[in-house]
Design a protein around this motif. Structure first.
Motif, PDB file in Angstrom:
ATOM      1  N   ASP A 173     -32.857   1.881 -36.929  1.00 28.32           N
ATOM      2  CA  ASP A 173     -31.274   1.895 -36.539  1.00 28.32           C
ATOM      3  C   ASP A 173     -30.829   3.141 -35.352  1.00 28.32           C
ATOM      4  O   ASP A 173     -30.220   2.991 -34.644  1.00 28.32           O
ATOM      5  N   MET A 197     -32.507   2.021 -31.827  1.00 28.82           N
ATOM      6  CA  MET A 197     -31.638   1.108 -31.416  1.00 28.82           C
ATOM      7  C   MET A 197     -30.388   1.835 -30.771  1.00 28.82           C
ATOM      8  O   MET A 197     -29.940   1.621 -29.395  1.00 28.82           O
ATOM      9  N   THR A 198     -29.660   2.744 -31.452  1.00 29.78           N
ATOM     10  CA  THR A 198     -28.429   3.373 -30.865  1.00 29.78           C
ATOM     11  C   THR A 198     -29.055   4.292 -29.811  1.00 29.78           C
ATOM     12  O   THR A 198     -28.296   4.437 -28.839  1.00 29.78           O
ATOM     13  N   LEU A 246     -27.988  -8.497 -34.263  1.00 33.16           N
ATOM     14  CA  LEU A 246     -27.540  -7.099 -34.998  1.00 33.16           C
ATOM     15  C   LEU A 246     -26.243  -6.963 -35.730  1.00 33.16           C
ATOM     16  O   LEU A 246     -26.348  -6.608 -36.847  1.00 33.16           O
ATOM     17  N   GLY A 255     -30.539  -2.429 -38.082  1.00 38.60           N
ATOM     18  CA  GLY A 255     -29.442  -2.509 -37.176  1.00 38.60           C
ATOM     19  C   GLY A 255     -28.135  -2.753 -37.795  1.00 38.60           C
ATOM     20  O   GLY A 255     -28.074  -2.306 -38.931  1.00 38.60           O
ATOM     21  N   GLN A 262     -24.975  -0.494 -33.723  1.00 36.84           N
ATOM     22  CA  GLN A 262     -25.995  -0.750 -32.658  1.00 36.84           C
ATOM     23  C   GLN A 262     -25.491  -2.180 -32.102  1.00 36.84           C
ATOM     24  O   GLN A 262     -25.651  -2.487 -30.851  1.00 36.84           O
TER      25      GLN A 262
END
Lengths: 183, 160
Positions: free
Chosen positions: A51, A54-55, B33, B42, B46
């Motif tokens: 997570d 991805m950010t 996502l 995700g 995101q």
């Protein structure tokens, strides 16, 4: 335990971080900083935090870089000829002290899953275990991160979402004034 | 707005082709996502960020003014404001019917709606649009400042 890829990644991240600080040319620093963010994103993926990865990839390497490039395009670009920036000594001392403090705390972390008094206070099994055991039955979602963010701590997330919205709108209003009604 | 006289936009076949190929995939990935965040890594933040970044990519390749013409500031701000409102509604409905704020299990106990949908509503209709809207809005406004300000004169009555 630590693979060659991880060592390479670590060297890459540290090198790009130093280059960001030391490069004289702002445009070059922004580009290198984007590379640093991408390296960190891959690093987070290695640390089993997809997570965050991805950010970091979307916001850190993508959006932030683009916003900084656009800002640069608006300013006067001049290169004084020197390639490296001379570090600011007081700043270097402060950051060095901060680094020493942070590194000193790293050694104090209890091992993951350790059961000593300090370790238990650190990873708080009562709360963590409650989420792990009950997240699926109580919320019906299989991603425990989502269950915590939107379910158990929904009120926090509501506050965060409102802060993002309020900060964004405030910046939009301020910038709008500057851009469209003269400097 | 789209007068190309002083605009910073330079047409590039390489960038346009790349974006034309990549953007459907990144948009799909962002939507995946967003909608699948409850069951895989995700989630809304995101997903929203990647959807926003896709629009940035398109704007970068095909001209920021042209993109701004079909995706007006008003829509972008409405998107983020709508996200906050949706989030608040999901929280307030249980409160209105005697539960607590954001009590997702209330939907299940009272009306038989799965708890999961409360979380999904927050993710898909709340956080995702907020993030995407703010990212795109910031980009448009900073980009608007990156070209000579005289062409911005027409936009004053548009927002103030």
């Amino acid at each position: 335990m630590i693979s060659v890829v991880e060592i390479g990644l670590f060297v890459f991240v540290v090198t790009t971080a130093l280059a960001t600080v030391l490069l004289r040319d702002v445009l070059a620093a922004v580009v290198v900083f984007a590379a640093y963010s991408l390296g960190m994103a891959i690093f987070y993926a290695f640390l089993l935090a997809p997570d965050v990865a991805m950010t970091e990839a979307a916001i850190g390497a993508g959006v932030t870089t683009l916003l900084m490039l656009l800002t640069l395009a608006r300013t006067v670009h001049k290169n004084k000829g020197r390639f490296w920036q001379r570090p600011n000594v007081p700043g270097l001392v402060v950051m060095g002290a901060l680094l020493v403090v942070l590194l000193a705390t790293v050694g104090e972390f209890p091992e993951v899953g350790a059961a000593s008094q300090e370790a238990l206070a650190w990873w708080n099994p009562a709360v963590t275990q409650h989420y792990i055991e009950n997240a699926y039955d109580q919320t019906g979602v299989t991603n425990a991160v989502t269950a915590v963010l939107a379910g158990y701590r929904g009120f926090d997330t509501f506050g965060e979402a409102t802060v993002v919205f309020a900060a964004g709108i405030a910046i939009l209003i301020v910038l709008n004034r500057e851009v469209f009604t003269g400097e | 707005m789209s007068s190309a006289d002083q605009s910073a936009y330079v047409e590039s076949a390489v960038i346009m082709t790349t974006v034309r190929i990549v953007s459907p995939f990144s948009l799909t990935y962002g939507l995946f996502l967003l909608f699948h965040g409850a069951d895989s890594p995700g989630g809304s933040f995101q997903g929203g960020a990647i959807i926003g970044a896709t629009i940035l990519m398109i704007a970068f390749a095909f001209g920021i003014d042209a993109t701004r013409d079909w995706l007006q500031n008003r829509i972008v701000v409405a998107l983020s404001a709508g996200g906050v409102v949706m989030f608040a509604i999901v929280g307030l409905v249980p409160l209105a019917f005697g539960g607590s704020f954001l009590e997702h299990s209330f939907f299940h106990d009272e009306w038989g709606i799965k708890t999961k949908w409360g979380l999904e509503a927050i993710e898909v209709a709340g956080v995702g649009p907020i993030v995407a809207g703010i990212v795109v809005g910031l980009f448009f406004l900073i980009a608007a400042g990156s070209k000579p300000t005289d062409s911005g004169a027409g936009a004053v009555d548009d927002d103030d």
